[in-house]
Design an enzyme around this catalytic site. Structure first.
Site, PDB file in Angstrom:
ATOM      1  N   LYS A  62     -55.487 -13.811 -18.449  1.00 47.75           N
ATOM      2  CA  LYS A  62     -55.983 -15.074 -19.005  1.00 47.75           C
ATOM      3  C   LYS A  62     -57.460 -15.304 -18.648  1.00 47.75           C
ATOM      4  CE  LYS A  62     -52.538 -16.452 -21.485  1.00 47.75           C
ATOM      5  NZ  LYS A  62     -52.674 -16.673 -22.934  1.00 47.75           N
ATOM      6  N   TYR A 102     -51.217 -11.582 -14.543  1.00 46.21           N
ATOM      7  CA  TYR A 102     -51.201 -12.592 -15.615  1.00 46.21           C
ATOM      8  C   TYR A 102     -52.505 -13.385 -15.575  1.00 46.21           C
ATOM      9  CZ  TYR A 102     -50.120 -16.622 -18.496  1.00 46.21           C
ATOM     10  OH  TYR A 102     -50.185 -17.597 -19.462  1.00 46.21           O
ATOM     11  N   ARG A 154     -39.734 -11.303 -33.821  1.00 47.57           N
ATOM     12  CA  ARG A 154     -38.315 -11.532 -34.123  1.00 47.57           C
ATOM     13  C   ARG A 154     -38.166 -12.098 -35.532  1.00 47.57           C
ATOM     14  NH1 ARG A 154     -37.007 -15.040 -28.962  1.00 47.57           N
ATOM     15  NH2 ARG A 154     -39.174 -15.626 -29.386  1.00 47.57           N
TER      16      ARG A 154
HETATM   17  P1  NDP Z   1     -43.017 -18.650 -25.538  1.00 44.94           P
HETATM   18  O1  NDP Z   1     -42.395 -17.545 -24.773  1.00 44.94           O
HETATM   19  O2  NDP Z   1     -42.189 -19.834 -25.872  1.00 44.94           O
HETATM   20  O3  NDP Z   1     -43.671 -18.068 -26.875  1.00 44.94           O
HETATM   21  C1  NDP Z   1     -44.393 -16.866 -26.868  1.00 44.94           C
HETATM   22  C2  NDP Z   1     -44.652 -16.438 -28.298  1.00 44.94           C
HETATM   23  O4  NDP Z   1     -45.444 -15.232 -28.263  1.00 44.94           O
HETATM   24  C3  NDP Z   1     -43.368 -16.129 -29.036  1.00 44.94           C
HETATM   25  O5  NDP Z   1     -43.456 -16.648 -30.338  1.00 44.94           O
HETATM   26  C4  NDP Z   1     -43.337 -14.607 -29.080  1.00 44.94           C
HETATM   27  O6  NDP Z   1     -42.740 -14.183 -30.289  1.00 44.94           O
HETATM   28  C5  NDP Z   1     -44.844 -14.262 -29.113  1.00 44.94           C
HETATM   29  N1  NDP Z   1     -45.090 -12.933 -28.577  1.00 44.94           N
HETATM   30  C6  NDP Z   1     -44.882 -12.490 -27.307  1.00 44.94           C
HETATM   31  N2  NDP Z   1     -45.182 -11.207 -27.219  1.00 44.94           N
HETATM   32  C7  NDP Z   1     -45.579 -10.799 -28.453  1.00 44.94           C
HETATM   33  C8  NDP Z   1     -45.999  -9.563 -28.992  1.00 44.94           C
HETATM   34  N3  NDP Z   1     -46.070  -8.464 -28.225  1.00 44.94           N
HETATM   35  N4  NDP Z   1     -46.329  -9.499 -30.298  1.00 44.94           N
HETATM   36  C9  NDP Z   1     -46.244 -10.593 -31.074  1.00 44.94           C
HETATM   37  N5  NDP Z   1     -45.849 -11.803 -30.624  1.00 44.94           N
HETATM   38  C10 NDP Z   1     -45.523 -11.900 -29.329  1.00 44.94           C
HETATM   39  O7  NDP Z   1     -44.295 -19.081 -24.676  1.00 44.94           O
HETATM   40  P2  NDP Z   1     -45.436 -20.185 -24.887  1.00 44.94           P
HETATM   41  O8  NDP Z   1     -45.312 -20.890 -26.159  1.00 44.94           O
HETATM   42  O9  NDP Z   1     -45.484 -20.961 -23.640  1.00 44.94           O
HETATM   43  O10 NDP Z   1     -46.699 -19.210 -24.878  1.00 44.94           O
HETATM   44  C11 NDP Z   1     -47.668 -19.197 -25.903  1.00 44.94           C
HETATM   45  C12 NDP Z   1     -49.025 -18.931 -25.288  1.00 44.94           C
HETATM   46  O11 NDP Z   1     -49.370 -19.995 -24.419  1.00 44.94           O
HETATM   47  C13 NDP Z   1     -49.104 -17.646 -24.453  1.00 44.94           C
HETATM   48  O12 NDP Z   1     -50.343 -17.013 -24.716  1.00 44.94           O
HETATM   49  C14 NDP Z   1     -49.066 -18.168 -23.021  1.00 44.94           C
HETATM   50  O13 NDP Z   1     -49.697 -17.285 -22.136  1.00 44.94           O
HETATM   51  C15 NDP Z   1     -49.827 -19.474 -23.196  1.00 44.94           C
HETATM   52  N6  NDP Z   1     -49.625 -20.457 -22.150  1.00 44.94           N
HETATM   53  C16 NDP Z   1     -48.372 -20.955 -21.861  1.00 44.94           C
HETATM   54  C17 NDP Z   1     -48.226 -21.907 -20.866  1.00 44.94           C
HETATM   55  C18 NDP Z   1     -46.893 -22.437 -20.450  1.00 44.94           C
HETATM   56  O14 NDP Z   1     -46.808 -23.026 -19.352  1.00 44.94           O
HETATM   57  N7  NDP Z   1     -45.853 -22.281 -21.238  1.00 44.94           N
HETATM   58  C19 NDP Z   1     -49.399 -22.451 -20.172  1.00 44.94           C
HETATM   59  C20 NDP Z   1     -50.635 -21.852 -20.529  1.00 44.94           C
HETATM   60  C21 NDP Z   1     -50.744 -20.920 -21.513  1.00 44.94           C
HETATM   61  P3  NDP Z   1     -41.708 -12.956 -30.427  1.00 44.94           P
HETATM   62  O15 NDP Z   1     -40.964 -12.853 -29.132  1.00 44.94           O
HETATM   63  O16 NDP Z   1     -40.877 -13.327 -31.609  1.00 44.94           O
HETATM   64  O17 NDP Z   1     -42.606 -11.804 -30.693  1.00 44.94           O
HETATM   65  C1  8X3 Z   2     -49.027 -20.560 -17.968  1.00 38.93           C
HETATM   66  C2  8X3 Z   2     -49.289 -21.523 -16.870  1.00 38.93           C
HETATM   67  O1  8X3 Z   2     -49.298 -21.785 -14.332  1.00 38.93           O
HETATM   68  O2  8X3 Z   2     -47.321 -20.802 -15.368  1.00 38.93           O
HETATM   69  O3  8X3 Z   2     -50.182 -19.901 -18.349  1.00 38.93           O
HETATM   70  O4  8X3 Z   2     -49.379 -19.541 -15.233  1.00 38.93           O
HETATM   71  S1  8X3 Z   2     -48.802 -20.858 -15.383  1.00 38.93           S
END
Ligand code: NDP
Ligand code: 8X3
Length: 251
Positions: free
Chosen positions: A156, A152, A36
């Protein structure tokens, strides 16, 4: 750390955005990636007060763009010291019988193949200078499987395996590789998982104090600021109220 260059995927939101902010305050020069453009520009306009920022708008699934953009970085940003493989999300929460094929493709293509493409594009220069640090953002979902989390969790678990594989490949090459595996962090994650249903997403984080994206940014900062001989190989972080993917002390 000042003047090092870090590339952060998924820097428009959540963990990536919080990490970008902390890195910027510490003088790290940033390459911020996301799909974005307007969000990238909004993040950059704030962080440019602290450091140099270069924006890259690409979808990590698009291997042509990934390689073209990362192999043709402007001179000032071409020597990447730190790669934060963070872009990713969950799509849906269903049994396999009820699962949506597009959701499966998205999770495997973004969380697994996207991470591989970006890493492969960055590695030649790190190998050539025999230094660098790759941090893969995994999850507690990469350590255990929870009901309806199937694909998912598989994505991971793949990140966990790739993290281990990269560390084996790069042993003796001067490049650190490690995973940070967060538990429940309140970001846009659940809103994306539930396709914009913010009520359903909000309930995931109700009744307890989840991690904030800034908590994970702090842990990433800890990992990247260790002395040269120390590599944080694999680190799981949960909030006080979380014991496992399914055991959360909610009031
Ligand atoms: P958000 O949804 O807040 O952020 C996700 C980010 O990933 C955004 O900046 C988005 O940017 C980017 N993104 C998603 N798809 C794409 C794509 N196809 N190409 C490029 N960029 C992409 O989630 P989180 O910050 O929570 O997630 C970040 C990471 O942390 C992920 O890998 C998630 O699996 C992991 N995670 C999250 C947890 C949670 O509980 N929140 C726990 C454990 C792990 P844009 O849409 O602008 O492309
Ligand atoms: C994100 C944590 O528990 O929502 O990776 O899958 S959980």
């Amino acid at each position: 750390m000042k003047n090092k260059i870090a590339l952060i995927t998924g820097a428009t939101s959540g963990i990536g955005k919080a990490t970008a902010a902390l890195f910027a305050k510490n003088g790290i020069r940033l390459i911020l990636c996301g799909r974005r453009q307007e969000r990238l520009e909004a993040v950059a306009s704030e962080l440019k007060k602290h450091t140099d920022v270069h924006l890259l708008n690409f979808d990590v699934r698009d291997k042509t763009s990934v390689f073209e953009l990362l192999q043709n970085l402007p001179e000032a940003f071409s020597e990447i010291d730190i790669l934060i493989n963070n872009a990713g999300n969950a799509h849906g929460l269903d049994t396999i019988a009820e699962g949506n094929l597009d959701d499966w493709d998205a999770m495997l293509d973004i969380n697994v193949k996207g991470l591989l493409y970006v890493s492969k594009a960055i590695l030649p220069k790190m190998l050539a200078k025999k230094s660098g640090h790759i941090i893969n953002i995994g999850s507690t979902a990469g350590k255990e499987v929870y009901p309806k989390g199937n694909v998912y969790c598989a994505s991971k678990h793949a990140v966990d395996a790739i993290n281990q594989g990269m560390r084996l490949d790069l042993n003796g090459k001067g490049i650190k590789v490690g995973a940070i595996n967060p538990g429940l962090v309140e970001t846009k994650f659940s809103e994306v998982r539930f396709k914009g249903d913010s009520d359903r997403a909000g309930k995931v984080y109700q009744g307890f104090t989840p991690l904030r994206p800034e908590d994970i940014a702090d842990v990433i900062w800890f990992a990247v600021t260790r002395p040269p001989h120390v590599n944080i190989a694999d680190l799981t972080v949960m909030c006080l109220d979380q014991a496992s993917s399914t055991i959360v002390n909610k009031v």
